[in-house]
Design an enzyme around this catalytic site. Structure first.
Site, PDB file in Angstrom:
ATOM      1  N   ASP A  84      -3.950  -4.172  -7.502  1.00  0.00           N
ATOM      2  CA  ASP A  84      -3.118  -4.688  -8.599  1.00  0.00           C
ATOM      3  C   ASP A  84      -2.773  -3.616  -9.623  1.00  0.00           C
ATOM      4  OD1 ASP A  84      -3.420  -7.276  -7.489  1.00  0.00           O
ATOM      5  OD2 ASP A  84      -5.348  -7.465  -8.497  1.00  0.00           O
ATOM      6  N   HIS A 109       2.659  -7.659  -4.105  1.00  0.00           N
ATOM      7  CA  HIS A 109       3.344  -6.787  -5.044  1.00  0.00           C
ATOM      8  C   HIS A 109       4.376  -7.593  -5.800  1.00  0.00           C
ATOM      9  CE1 HIS A 109       2.327  -3.137  -2.316  1.00  0.00           C
ATOM     10  NE2 HIS A 109       1.361  -3.441  -3.142  1.00  0.00           N
TER      11      HIS A 109
HETATM   12  P1  IMP Z   1     -10.167 -10.115   1.052  1.00  0.00           P
HETATM   13  O1  IMP Z   1      -9.348  -8.871   1.148  1.00  0.00           O
HETATM   14  O2  IMP Z   1      -9.310 -11.361   0.954  1.00  0.00           O
HETATM   15  O3  IMP Z   1     -11.206 -10.216   2.111  1.00  0.00           O
HETATM   16  O4  IMP Z   1     -10.962 -10.071  -0.343  1.00  0.00           O
HETATM   17  C1  IMP Z   1     -11.980  -9.116  -0.583  1.00  0.00           C
HETATM   18  C2  IMP Z   1     -11.940  -8.620  -2.016  1.00  0.00           C
HETATM   19  O5  IMP Z   1     -10.778  -7.832  -2.193  1.00  0.00           O
HETATM   20  C3  IMP Z   1     -11.846  -9.724  -3.072  1.00  0.00           C
HETATM   21  O6  IMP Z   1     -12.530  -9.312  -4.240  1.00  0.00           O
HETATM   22  C4  IMP Z   1     -10.358  -9.812  -3.345  1.00  0.00           C
HETATM   23  O7  IMP Z   1     -10.094 -10.353  -4.628  1.00  0.00           O
HETATM   24  C5  IMP Z   1     -10.012  -8.344  -3.274  1.00  0.00           C
HETATM   25  N1  IMP Z   1      -8.602  -8.084  -2.968  1.00  0.00           N
HETATM   26  C6  IMP Z   1      -8.014  -8.092  -1.769  1.00  0.00           C
HETATM   27  N2  IMP Z   1      -6.731  -7.749  -1.884  1.00  0.00           N
HETATM   28  C7  IMP Z   1      -6.498  -7.486  -3.167  1.00  0.00           C
HETATM   29  C8  IMP Z   1      -5.359  -7.037  -3.891  1.00  0.00           C
HETATM   30  O8  IMP Z   1      -4.284  -6.782  -3.360  1.00  0.00           O
HETATM   31  N3  IMP Z   1      -5.527  -6.897  -5.226  1.00  0.00           N
HETATM   32  C9  IMP Z   1      -6.712  -7.110  -5.840  1.00  0.00           C
HETATM   33  N4  IMP Z   1      -7.801  -7.514  -5.204  1.00  0.00           N
HETATM   34  C10 IMP Z   1      -7.690  -7.704  -3.864  1.00  0.00           C
END
Ligand code: IMP
Length: 431
Positions: free
Chosen positions: A13, A41
């Site tokens: 982010d 995005h």
């Molecule tokens: P997952 O990628 O859905 O397995 O989530 C694993 C961790 O990565 C969690 O803390 C999510 O909030 C974080 N996360 C995954 N993608 C993003 C992103 O694009 N921005 C911020 N956090 C992310």
């Protein structure tokens, strides 16, 4: 320079979408190489807001080719929805505007069901995933039971694999996770439609990129998430399931070693994270709430409020080194307007001991205290500011200190959400 990667250096982010969108104007091809629709995005173009989760941000520039590389995991239903939305707004319409690697793996509905059921079971210890099935899809890839887009070509054998997987996943969902199983019939019928719609986009994208490089085309690699969510170098286990480093562009898109000319690291002027895990500079006071509201810090993928913290130079050094960053783009400087003083974390402290670098393995990161420098804030609006000279002196001082502490020169500064609200110091495609 012709081949550039843009990567997040915090917990995702960072505002990569806007920077990728800006640089895409100078690129011929824009490529995603890791992650899935857990990324999001947000882009504001001509006053219209777009949220892209899978299709690279180059999609908002006519005449570009957008590529989803082999290192990603792609939810085909989410992808089709995104293609439809973009096309309804007149984007992604050209014949070569979009290519999908046939080597990329699919995120299936059972992956999401497993992700959510596991998180629910973990309760207080949950990772805080997006719940979109990203981790379980990468698990299947590594376990060699995943479904690739290439598998769709022979639909009969695809169906057999899908049914086998579903039987396994349903047994696991029921017996271990105590969750509802999924029906095979619906899924096979849906995948038939997916096949018909996605086959025309499928390609050997590594070969396509190789030819493009040989022909001197400009290629932009768009990282997703951020270095602190990297499976190896992040705050494990509170990470995502892929490598988020620029190096992943090589394996995740078939880019040969040595073919990346520059890496641009992206940081916010402060720090945010969603989900669980350590966050040394987290602000628990009202300033955090204020920055969340001013910066609209709610997850684009899930709508969750983001945790807010001061800029962390220890983390920045760790991330910028791992990515071999050529430059740093600092976004959302405008959000700090009116915060006085502003703080920068320069080191960590624990039990009277000072740490200037990230602890190995990030062990004990949840117990460190940030050592912060205070700098004077600024109160003038940054709206319309397009050069460093126009910035208030205090904002310039803040930027200089960040560059000094990070060890990487500033390349761009974001002063608002819109494409044009950017101070361009050096554009890698024009260097
Ligand atoms: P997952 O990628 O859905 O397995 O989530 C694993 C961790 O990565 C969690 O803390 C999510 O909030 C974080 N996360 C995954 N993608 C993003 C992103 O694009 N921005 C911020 N956090 C992310």
């Amino acid at each position: 320079m012709n081949t550039v990667a843009v990567v997040g250096t915090q917990w995702g982010d960072e505002g990569k979408g806007k920077i990728v969108d800006l640089l895409a104007a100078d690129a011929d091809i824009v490529v995603r190489f890791q992650g899935g629709n857990n990324a999001a995005h947000t882009l504001v173009v001509n006053g219209q807001k777009f949220i892209l989760r899978l299709v690279p941000a180059g999609a908002l520039h006519p005449g570009k080719t957008c590529v989803i590389g082999n290192g990603t995991v792609v939810d085909p239903f989410a992808l089709l929805e995104e293609i439809d939305t973009l096309r309804a707004s007149g984007f992604l319409t050209g014949e070569d505007s979009f290519k999908l690697s046939c080597d990329a793996h699919m995120v299936m509905p059972y992956h999401g069901a497993i992700d959510r059921a596991r998180e629910a079971r973990l309760g207080r210890n949950a990772i805080g995933t997006t719940g979109f099935g990203i981790g379980p899809a990468y698990e299947d890839k590594v376990a060699r039971s995943g479904l690739r887009f290439a598998d769709l070509v022979d639909f009969r054998s695809f169906t057999a694999k899908l049914e086998r997987n579903l039987a396994d996943k349903n047994a696991y969902l029921k017996a271990v996770l105590k969750a509802k199983p999924l029906k095979a019939g619906d899924l096979v019928a849906q995948m038939k439609t997916v096949r018909k719609r996605l086959l025309p986009f499928m390609a050997d994208t590594a070969a396509l990129l190789y030819s493009a490089q040989q022909a001197g085309k400009r290629i932009l690699f768009e990282g997703a998430h951020g270095t602190m969510l990297d499976i190896d170098y992040g705050t494990y286990p509170y990470v995502t399931s892929s490598s988020c480093l620029a190096a992943a562009a090589h394996a995740g898109a078939g880019l040969p070693p040595g073919r990346l000319d520059a890496v641009l690291g992206i940081s916010k002027a402060y720090t945010t994270r969603v989900g669980g895990g350590p966050f040394p500079t987290e602000i628990k006071s009202g300033i955090g709430k204020r920055l969340r509201e001013e910066g609209d810090e709610f997850g684009s993928a899930t709508g969750r409020p983001r945790r807010i913290g001061w800029f962390d130079a220890v983390l920045a050094r760790h991330a910028l080194r791992l990515n071999g960053a050529w430059g740093l783009a600092l976004t959302k400087l405008d959000v700090l307007t009116g915060i006085d003083p502003v703080k920068i974390c320069v080191a960590y402290e624990r039990g009277g001991q000072r740490f200037d670098e990230m602890p190995p393995g990030r062990v004990g990161l949840d117990k460190v205290r940030p050592v912060c420098e205070e700098l004077p804030g600024w109160h003038q609006s940054l709206q319309g500011v397009r050069s460093l000279e126009e910035l208030p002196a205090a904002a310039r001082r803040y930027l200089e200190r960040i560059a000094e502490l990070s060890g990487v020169p500033l390349a761009m500064i974001g002063t608002g959400a819109a494409r044009e609200a950017t101070i361009m110091i050096s554009n890698p495609f024009r260097c």
